[in-house]
Design an enzyme around this catalytic site. Structure first.
Site, PDB file in Angstrom:
ATOM      1  N   CYS A 131       0.827  -1.203   0.000  1.00 16.24           N
ATOM      2  CA  CYS A 131       0.000   0.000   0.000  1.00 16.24           C
ATOM      3  C   CYS A 131       0.864   1.257   0.000  1.00 16.24           C
ATOM      4  CB  CYS A 131      -0.928  -0.016   1.210  1.00 16.24           C
ATOM      5  SG  CYS A 131      -1.938   1.453   1.341  1.00 16.24           S
ATOM      6  N   CYS A 134      -0.350   4.129   2.109  1.00 14.71           N
ATOM      7  CA  CYS A 134      -0.218   3.940   3.561  1.00 14.71           C
ATOM      8  C   CYS A 134       1.215   4.189   4.013  1.00 14.71           C
ATOM      9  CB  CYS A 134      -0.527   2.506   3.993  1.00 14.71           C
ATOM     10  SG  CYS A 134      -1.930   1.761   3.233  1.00 14.71           S
ATOM     11  N   ASP A 135       2.168   3.671   3.252  1.00 17.66           N
ATOM     12  CA  ASP A 135       3.523   3.539   3.792  1.00 17.66           C
ATOM     13  C   ASP A 135       4.581   4.402   3.114  1.00 17.66           C
ATOM     14  OD1 ASP A 135       2.550   1.634   5.563  1.00 17.66           O
ATOM     15  OD2 ASP A 135       2.786   0.026   4.113  1.00 17.66           O
TER      16      ASP A 135
END
Ligand code: NAP
Length: 306
Positions: A131, A134-135
């Site tokens: 992701c 997300c990261d």
């Protein structure tokens, strides 16, 4: 006996739960193996209408769950191991326990594919990610790789170039599945370097943290290593539909086929969210289809009792 049983607790399942609960149908939500779905793995969500400053994915999911519970939805953890849609009421087995239901909403989502390398799963959160949104932030100023040759890989490579100082786009062929515009955009990005045709043989992580990848050229078999801090796997998603094989119609990739909105080939069984959508795959479209599924379930039940 349930009126409405919902499989999945991402934003499709939870929106279906809100609507079914407000229709006094007391839905039971089976939360599945990834409770909260993909939003619960996301950080800041900026495109869900109604939140001008954005909202954290897990908070959005928690709000939806509370909203459904407030109107009487019930929740049970665990993943479904078996379903029988051949006779009514339908039977759904979770944790060895059988549930019977008059209608079923399948909102089981899709899960990110992994490369299947040794130690890969254990390295999620330690340098391996599925992701980018997300990261990506954790890799500011660091070199990373994106693996894949589809639109997701191109999009993630571009997105991650905001943070990373170098993005290696590793793909197993010289041709790409991605659309031309997405390839051109990635190629024009000077931080993105295409590494093809290579497969990842190993994710190097002697201390339990990613520090490089070992690659193999698919034609010459030559091996090479790249030093980097993160590996973003962007090789597609698999819909969570195994338990429905032979019972619900699905396409060649396993996505459930719906018609007239959320209807499946079995009357009284509806599908919502990514389990039936590989095209839009947005939180808001999943929520919308969850709403449609609940409305259809309610109409189906009213017609049966009329
Ligand atoms: P995809 O189109 O199925 O592409 C998956 C890529 O991963 C392919 O290049 C494939 O290689 C590679 N791959 C699969 N398994 C692999 C493995 N085990 N090892 C190494 N490589 C592997 O998936 P996607 O990129 O996630 O896109 C899914 C759908 O969403 C598509 O319809 C796409 O157009 C859409 N999408 C659109 C946008 C956008 O327009 N903004 C953004 C993201 C996604 P091969 O080509 O060699 O099979």
């Amino acid at each position: 006996m349930q009126n409405v049983l919902i499989i999945g607790s991402g934003c499709a399942g939870l929106t279906a739960a809100i609507y079914a609960a407000r229709a006094n149908l007391k839905p039971l939500v089976l939360e599945g193996h990834e409770p909260g779905g993909q939003l619960s793995l996301t950080t800041h969500v900026e495109n869900f209408p109604g939140f001008p400053d954005g909202i954290m994915g897990p908070e959005l999911i928690e709000n939806m769950k509370r909203q459904a519970a407030r109107f009487g939805a019930e929740f049970k953890s665990g993943a479904v191991t078996e379903v029988d849609l051949s006779k009514r009421p339908f039977t759904v087995t979770v944790n060895g326990e059988q549930h019977q239901t008059k209608t079923l909403i399948v909102a089981a989502g899709a899960s990110a594919r992994l490369l299947g390398l040794k130690g890969e799963k254990e390295l999620i959160g330690r340098g391996v990610s599925t992701c980018a949104t997300c990261d990506g932030y954790f890799f500011r100023g660091k070199p990373i790789a994106v693996v894949g040759g589809g639109d997701s890989a191109m999009e993630e490579a571009n997105f991650l170039s905001r943070y990373a100082n170098r993005v290696y786009l590793i793909h197993r062929r010289n041709d790409f599945r991605a659309s031309k515009i997405m390839i051109d955009r990635a190629k024009a990005n000077e931080k993105v370097e295409f590494v093809t045709p290579y497969v990842v043989e190993e994710i190097i992580s002697p201390q339990g943290l990613v520090c490089g990848v070992k690659l193999r050229h698919t034609e010459t078999k030559e091996l090479k290593e790249i030093t980097l801090d993160g590996v973003f796997v962007a090789i597609g998603h698999d819909p969570n539909t195994k338990v429905f094989k032979g019972q619900l119609d699905m396409d060649e990739n396993g996505y459930l086929i719906t018609s007239h909105g959320p209807k499946t080939n079995v009357e009284g069984v509806f599908a919502a969210g990514d389990v039936q959508d590989h095209h839009y795959r947005q939180a808001i479209t999943a929520a919308g289809s969850g709403c449609m599924a609940a409305i259809e379930a309610e109409r189906y039940l009213s017609a049966k009792s009329a």
